[in-house]
Design an enzyme around this catalytic site. Structure first.
Site, PDB file in Angstrom:
ATOM      1  N   SER A 272      -1.495  14.232  -0.487  1.00 35.91           N
ATOM      2  CA  SER A 272      -0.881  15.503  -0.102  1.00 35.91           C
ATOM      3  C   SER A 272       0.093  15.953  -1.170  1.00 35.91           C
ATOM      4  CB  SER A 272      -0.145  15.356   1.228  1.00 35.91           C
ATOM      5  OG  SER A 272      -1.074  15.105   2.256  1.00 35.91           O
TER       6      SER A 272
ATOM      7  N   GLU B  60       6.604   7.615   8.844  1.00 40.07           N
ATOM      8  CA  GLU B  60       5.664   8.734   8.922  1.00 40.07           C
ATOM      9  C   GLU B  60       5.196   8.975  10.354  1.00 40.07           C
ATOM     10  OE1 GLU B  60       2.590   8.351   6.007  1.00 40.07           O
ATOM     11  OE2 GLU B  60       1.736  10.327   6.430  1.00 40.07           O
TER      12      GLU B  60
ATOM     13  N   SER C 190      -4.156   6.065   0.275  1.00 37.58           N
ATOM     14  CA  SER C 190      -5.605   6.101   0.495  1.00 37.58           C
ATOM     15  C   SER C 190      -6.388   6.071  -0.807  1.00 37.58           C
ATOM     16  CB  SER C 190      -5.996   7.354   1.269  1.00 37.58           C
ATOM     17  OG  SER C 190      -5.517   7.290   2.576  1.00 37.58           O
TER      18      SER C 190
ATOM     19  N   ASN D  94      -5.516   8.561  14.425  1.00 34.02           N
ATOM     20  CA  ASN D  94      -5.099   8.310  15.808  1.00 34.02           C
ATOM     21  C   ASN D  94      -5.894   7.163  16.429  1.00 34.02           C
ATOM     22  OD1 ASN D  94      -3.319  10.325  15.335  1.00 34.02           O
ATOM     23  ND2 ASN D  94      -3.917  11.605  17.082  1.00 34.02           N
ATOM     24  N   GLU D  95      -7.088   6.919  15.920  1.00 31.64           N
ATOM     25  CA  GLU D  95      -7.870   5.772  16.421  1.00 31.64           C
ATOM     26  C   GLU D  95      -7.198   4.460  16.000  1.00 31.64           C
ATOM     27  OE1 GLU D  95      -9.244   8.556  15.114  1.00 31.64           O
ATOM     28  OE2 GLU D  95      -9.845   9.199  17.123  1.00 31.64           O
TER      29      GLU D  95
ATOM     30  N   GLN E  62       2.545  10.474  -1.902  1.00 30.36           N
ATOM     31  CA  GLN E  62       2.232   9.119  -1.456  1.00 30.36           C
ATOM     32  C   GLN E  62       0.837   8.722  -1.918  1.00 30.36           C
ATOM     33  OE1 GLN E  62       0.979   8.463   2.722  1.00 30.36           O
ATOM     34  NE2 GLN E  62       2.861   7.299   2.938  1.00 30.36           N
ATOM     35  N   GLY E  63       0.721   7.606  -2.645  1.00 31.24           N
ATOM     36  CA  GLY E  63      -0.587   7.141  -3.122  1.00 31.24           C
ATOM     37  C   GLY E  63      -1.053   5.916  -2.371  1.00 31.24           C
TER      38      GLY E  63
END
Lengths: 351, 403
Positions: free
Chosen positions: B162, B248, B130, B382-383, B127-128
């Site tokens: 990843s 996800e 970020s 998570n924020e 997955q691209g």
């Protein structure tokens, strides 16, 4: 009022959804904060008029077998009802009378004794208190009860009429969830209840308490969301500050997970193996107690000074979750029991 | 609501079939971690075995090579898979993200072209999303794709990719319209599939905190990509990205069984560290055991809701915060139960005569501990999830945005 998109209990099934709707509607009209205040001022949690309405609506007899006038539903139907009773902090012994006692009486082979009691429960004429050995040393609503079902840790069940009971009321943290120590004067009636039924009643008590806690935790969340939306500081709602939002979001996570665990635990009593159902009930209550304690901290913190006042309603729920968390198995006791069983099971698996 | 997961005969029959197949095929010795080339190739071979058996994606529709198993059977499959100690799945990007996204947003040609190779694991996808300057603020991304005839020309950089070092293809978010993006930054973004062997692509593996090469940087210099590789509409990639992130963050039905297997290993650690009567150790074990049971209940509840046609959008962020914290609690608890030996990476001798399963679990415990830490960051931190929960689920007022 809050406009959250959290999925309500019972959402996956039309019959259960209808039962939840019926309960929500009834409690919304007759068990709102005015009712709670009235009971608090009266110094008497139980209200016979409200109990009669719950009975008339068929909620009290939902699990009573049809031959005794009930709907004969399986316990998974009342998980959403319990959730709503918890959300409204309704001060009635519904879990004890309509779930635990009904299960013991309906499962008893002494039908001559149990039958008439089931019929009186269906009619809304009587309340039944239960003592489940180590799970509940303090008896809820004992002073209001017409009958006590005393379940020893060895599974023996004795029934005692109110006239046979010496009730010593305790200074309950939550005045709307009265607790007492109870001393029967005689051996009472030895009620024949098969061990599987006793175990089932225990599971329902624990899982049912988790459902009440799930509802009460949801109420803490809803009240907090409402308050931080209207309360302004620095020229904007305090609920627009990230520190406040994240605390509310964590409450939502805990509230939702408690709901899933609690409703699922009641489902499991019907469809799963006894071992699995027990693990799920214990886990649901252990989690519910801990999550409610943390939601309690956040709710009061986010309300600030107003939450500490007697006049504001928040404390009714703060105390309700504390009282429920301490009943029907504390989080640490349930955790350790589950952990010990898992260690033993792993050992056995290897032989 | 009720879950009849455990009682239905057809689920039981399916479960028995899965169990028998796994008993026959799961490697007796655990595979080396996929972060080494050797380990990766062995995992890929295992994926091929799964595919040949027809088990690569039981929940997928038959037309895409799945079994149309439905949620209950899919959950049963996953429960059996992890109970059997079968290898970690390596094509998560393809199986759990791209595949479902293509079925929702792709053209029939795109599905026919890419999905079969995802299933057989001939193509590994990454997955691209970020970029160095665009993490939580994903929509600020600046990798650009300029139209040139029937191709886009891609320039820019992706990071924290990843499995980037092992992947064959990448699905990336690129900016195709800077004008639109200036007015509203979520506009003008396009979801583009790119062959990593294209000229101008450079993948630089990044060593992670534990030294393994689990992720990478991907550089694009004048990379020519056919416009037919756009998924969804040009300029409307944000929508496609959001449904990817929904997959996800949301419940991967059945993955609770993986966590339960980890907690079983912890119980064995408690015993073999001589802590079976230690109240505090039991309390800690009990805590994570309770969390995994709660998570299982949530998976069952969401599955029942999904089966009843309910919308689970509001649950994805709640689910992500819970499972990533639970996963962290599990691995953190393991380290604490190992006491002084927690400072030694995966030495099975620290567990004495513990059974092979437990020693095996401990062997890559630290690696998975770091993965658990990463999970609280990837897929939207998570924020960010708490922002989403508070604003979109609870309806709290938006934080004033800088104008």
């Amino acid at each position: 009022m809050t406009a959250t998109s959290i999925i309500p209990p019972g959402a996956a099934d039309e019959d259960r959804r209808e039962l939840v709707r019926l309960t929500t509607d009834l409690l919304g009209r007759h068990s709102g904060t005015e009712h709670l205040r009235e009971r608090l001022d009266a110094g008497q949690a139980h209200d016979p008029r409200l109990w009669a309405r719950l009975a008339e609506a068929g909620l009290v007899s939902a699990l009573v077998p049809e031959e005794h006038g009930g709907a004969g539903l399986d316990p998974s139907y009342v998980s959403g009802v319990l959730h709503e009773l918890g959300r409204h902090a309704t001060p009635e012994p519904f879990l004890e009378t309509a779930v635990v006692a009904v299960t013991l009486l309906a499962g008893s082979t002494d039908t001559a004794y149990a039958g008439p009691w089931l019929e009186r429960i269906t009619a809304g004429e009587v309340l039944v208190a239960v003592r489940l050995g180590g799970l509940t040393p303090h008896v809820v609503h004992a002073a209001d009860a017409d009958l006590l079902l005393d379940v020893a840790d060895d599974g023996t069940v004795r029934a005692h009429d109110a006239s046979d009971l010496e009730v010593q009321e305790l200074a309950a943290l939550d005045a709307l969830r009265p607790l007492a120590l109870v001393r029967p004067g005689t051996d009472g009636v030895l009620l024949a209840v098969p061990p599987a039924v006793v175990e089932r009643a225990r599971l329902l008590a624990v899982a049912g308490a988790a459902c009440l806690l799930a509802g009460a935790t949801r109420a803490l969340l809803d009240q907090t969301v409402d308050y931080v939306t209207v309360r302004h500081q620095f020229g904007r709602p305090v609920g627009s500050f990230q520190a406040v939002k994240h605390a509310a979001a964590d409450m939502a996570v805990m509230s939702e997970m408690t709901t899933s665990a609690a409703l699922g635990a009641l489902d499991a009593v019907e469809v799963s193996t006894p071992e699995d159902a027990r693990r799920r009930a214990w886990a649901a209550k252990a989690y519910a107690g801990d999550a409610a304690a943390r939601a309690n901290v956040s709710a009061l913190q986010l309300h600030g000074g107003i939450g500490f006042t007697w006049e504001y309603h928040l404390h009714l729920w703060l105390k309700r979750v504390m009282s429920l968390a301490a009943s029907y198995g504390t989080t640490s006791a349930l955790r350790r029991e589950l952990a010990r069983e898992l260690v033993d099971r792993q050992r056995e698996r290897r032989g | 609501m009720s879950d009849h997961l455990a009682t239905q005969d057809d689920v039981d029959a399916f479960r028995a079939e899965v169990r028998a197949w796994l008993a026959e095929h799961v490697p007796a010795e655990p595979l080396p971690a996929w972060t080494s080339r050797e380990g990766f190739d062995l995992h890929r071979a295992w994926e091929r075995t799964l595919f040949d058996g027809g088990w690569a994606a039981v929940d997928w529709p038959r037309e895409y090579g799945g079994r149309d198993a439905g949620l209950r059977r899919s959950i049963a499959f996953a429960e059996e898979y992890y109970r059997a100690g079968a290898p970690e799945r390596i094509n998560m990007g393809g199986l759990y993200l791209l595949g479902p996204v293509l079925m929702q947003h792709g053209t029939p040609e795109q599905c026919a072209r890419w999905i079969p190779d995802v299933l057989s694991c001939r193509t590994i996808w990454c997955q691209g999303f970020s970029e160095p300057g665009s993490g939580s603020d994903l929509a600020s991304l600046s990798t650009r794709a300029d139209l040139d005839g029937d191709h886009f020309v891609v320039n820019g950089q992706k990071i924290w990719t990843s499995m980037g070092a092992f992947a064959d293809w990448i699905f990336a978010l690129v900016r195709t319209d800077r004008e639109a993006g200036r007015a509203r930054k979520h506009d003008g973004i396009t979801f583009l599939c790119i062959d990593l062997r294209s000229p101008g692509v450079e993948v630089r593996p990044l060593a992670m905190v534990d030294g393994t090469e689990g992720f990478a940087e991907v550089y694009f210099t004048d990379v020519r990509v056919p416009v037919t590789q756009v998924v969804g509409e040009v300029g409307q990639g944000w929508r496609v990205a959001m449904s990817t992130l929904g997959f996800e963050r949301g419940a991967v039905f059945g993955d609770h069984a993986k966590f339960s297997a980890d907690v079983d290993a912890l119980a064995s650690v408690v015993e073999h560290r001589g802590l079976a009567d230690d109240t505090q150790a039991l309390d800690e074990l009990g805590r994570v055991l309770v969390e995994t049971e709660v998570y299982r209940a949530n998976v069952y509840r969401l599955a029942a809701l999904a089966e009843a046609g309910g919308n689970l959008d509001s649950t994805a962020s709640i689910n992500k915060v819970f499972w990533t914290q639970m996963q962290h609690d599990i691995f953190d608890t393991g380290l604490r139960l190992m006491q002084e030996d927690a400072a030694v990476v995966g030495d099975p001798a620290a567990l004495g005569d513990a059974p092979p399963g437990t020693r095996r679990a401990w062997a890559d415990w630290h690696h998975r501990y770091w993965y658990a830490r990463a999970a609280m960051i990837f897929g939207g931190t998570n924020e960010i999830q708490r922002n989403i929960i508070s604003e979109r689920v609870l309806g709290l007022p938006l934080e004033p945005r800088p104008s």
